[in-house]
Design an enzyme around this catalytic site. Structure first.
Site, short mmCIF file in Angstrom:
data_model
loop_
_atom_site.label_atom_id
_atom_site.label_comp_id
_atom_site.label_asym_id
_atom_site.label_seq_id
_atom_site.Cartn_x
_atom_site.Cartn_y
_atom_site.Cartn_z
N CYS A 1 2.58 29.68 -14.75
CA CYS A 1 2.21 30.19 -16.07
C CYS A 1 1.76 29.06 -17.00
O CYS A 1 2.45 28.72 -17.97
CB CYS A 1 3.40 30.93 -16.66
SG CYS A 1 3.77 32.36 -15.67
N TYR B 1 1.66 10.90 -3.34
CA TYR B 1 1.88 11.34 -4.72
C TYR B 1 1.67 12.86 -4.88
O TYR B 1 1.25 13.31 -5.92
CB TYR B 1 0.98 10.57 -5.70
CG TYR B 1 1.10 9.07 -5.55
CD1 TYR B 1 2.27 8.43 -5.94
CD2 TYR B 1 0.07 8.30 -5.00
CE1 TYR B 1 2.41 7.05 -5.79
CE2 TYR B 1 0.20 6.94 -4.85
CZ TYR B 1 1.37 6.32 -5.24
OH TYR B 1 1.51 4.96 -5.09
N PRO C 1 0.81 -1.21 0.00
CA PRO C 1 0.00 0.00 0.00
C PRO C 1 0.85 1.27 0.00
O PRO C 1 1.88 1.34 0.66
CB PRO C 1 -0.79 -0.10 1.32
CG PRO C 1 0.08 -0.93 2.20
CD PRO C 1 0.82 -1.90 1.31
N GLY C 2 0.42 2.24 -0.77
CA GLY C 2 1.02 3.57 -0.72
C GLY C 2 -0.08 4.54 -0.29
O GLY C 2 -0.19 4.95 0.87
#
Ligand code: LLP
Length: 422
Positions: free
Chosen positions: A349, A378, A279-280
């Site tokens: 930008c 993430y 798992p992350g």
């Protein structure tokens, strides 16, 4: 119990600490704010789910968040680590992870990194024919047999954004079952370099149905039966990571770690296997917010914008995957503040620079705190220095409510340093 809550008077809290107070104390720039107790609770949920499954390994996917302090905390709680580069491997060792609970993954592992993996005795997932050759070479150089798992691509549709689907038959990851025999023969041909200990799959990320894991696990234990029938003593089934979380804060009931483990429990026990999970997101995403300040509010054509100091440089998931992450203000607005539909954008930008689209929010005053939720996975690990935004500092709230810096923010001077002596 979740770490971020709104009090009845409209202030956001991290555990028992007011986010507004933290903003007043720290540097005036976007920052990541974590709850250390929430990290602990998330790991405990996995540990409890795994009770009764002997020798199981929680291999935390370091790519989700590589903060050293967080890694050390996860290691102390008993986690192993899943690595996808030599530097992630070095970091895991630096953080003190037990190499026998570490798994080196990836479709493009280079020889130099595989040699380190072989020397350190971590598990290595075999991803292709050339990867197997490199692992054999690494074992010879290191003078050590490598414990390998075959990463099988089971072709189960994870029903997620194509960028985070990994186990379909045309994916760049893993090996297809048609080639299984080739790999078994190759392992047999290298008894001094390779020991086949198990099979691995990883279907994708943000998966919200446990049936998908169950379907894959059924296929995987069949492959393990086939592999065992040829005399290999394989003990490990690694079903990867991928469990999703409630990014929408909709109250929808999503599968928990327990639901995930329970759906494969009988299969694992029936074959007397050691279960590995990777798992992350489901360990770390909901432990953190990106805290920003409102720079101003503007309208162009039919669009209203809240412009904040954070951007796609600090948090790229909305721009990259059209991902939804929940946004709210950290302090109450006056009762007469107008509620409008806003795009929440940064100063970078690019028109791709948005943190949220079409959000109903009260019009905030300049300087108001605005958080992007579920930013533990993430987000910082995918941050860039685009427009020389510089990666933000990170803080966590400890068990006793105190706030500790757990990573320095990058500065302009850091950038100049890359050119020193050139
Ligand atoms: N194991 C392997 C082999 C993986 O490739 C991954 C993630 C994991 C475990 C952890 O998966 P998790 O439990 O976190 O879903 N940047 C994307 C996610 C990419 C996931 C890549 N692989 C995002 O922000 O959504």
């Amino acid at each position: 119990q979740h770490c971020f809550t709104k009090s009845p008077d409209g202030f956001l809290y991290c555990e028992d600490t007011k986010v507004q107070h933290i903003m007043e104390k720290v540097e005036k720039r976007p920052f990541y704010l974590y709850s250390k107790p929430q990290i602990t609770r998330n790991v405990e949920a996995y540990k409890e789910a795994l009770e009764g499954l002997k020798n199981s390994i929680i291999g935390y996917a370091i790519k989700a968040n590589n903060n050293l302090k967080i890694l050390q905390h996860l290691r102390k709680l008993g986690c192993g680590a899943v690595l996808v580069s030599g530097n992630e491997l070095k970091l895991a060792l630096h953080a003190g992870f037990d190499p026998t609970k570490c798994i080196f993954n990836g479709n493009g592992k280079i020889l130099e990194d595989l040699i380190l993996a072989a020397q350190e005795g971590v598990f290595v997932n075999v991803d292709s024919e050339f990867d197997l050759e490199n692992i054999v070479t690494a074992a010879k150089v290191a003078g050590r047999k490598v414990n390998v798992l075959l990463r099988i691509n089971p072709d189960v549709d994870p029903q997620v954004h194509p960028y985070v689907a990994t186990g379909n038959k045309n994916s760049k990851f893993g090996i297809r079952n048609e080639k299984l025999q080739w790999f078994l023969d190759a392992v047999k041909a290298h008894p001094n370099e390779l020991k086949l200990v198990g099979a691995h799959c990883h279907l994708g990320s943000t998966i919200t149905k446990v049936d998908i894991f169950r379907d894959a696990a059924v296929l995987m234990v069949n492959y393990i039966d086939e592999i065992r029938a040829q005399g290999f003593e394989v003990d490990y089934l690694n079903i990867g990571g991928g469990l999703g979380i409630d990014y929408y804060h909709s109250g929808a009931v999503l599968p928990t770690p327990r639901d995930l483990i329970d759906t494969v429990r009988e299969l694992v026990l029936s074959r007397n296997l050691n279960l590995v999970i990777e798992p992350g997101r489901s360990l770390i995403a909901n432990t953190c917010c990106l805290v920003n300040r409102v720079t101003g509010v503007k309208t162009n054509g039919t669009k209203n914008f809240i412009v904040i100091d954070g951007s796609m440089a600090e948090l790229i998931r909305p721009s990259l995957y059209d991902a939804y992450q929940h946004i709210e203000l950290v302090s109450p607005t006056p009762p007469d503040a107008e509620v409008s539909t806003f795009d929440v954008v940064g100063p970078v930008c690019e028109s791709a620079d948005f943190l949220g689209k079409e959000r109903e929010l009260p019009t905030p005053a300049k300087g108001t705190g605005l958080v992007v939720h579920d930013a533990g996975a993430y987000c910082m690990s995918m941050a860039s220095t685009y427009n020389l935004k510089m990666r933000p500092p990170e803080y966590w709230v400890e068990e006793d409510g105190s706030v500790t810096k757990i990573r320095h923010g990058e500065t302009f001077e850091d950038h100049i340093r890359f050119f020193e002596g050139l």
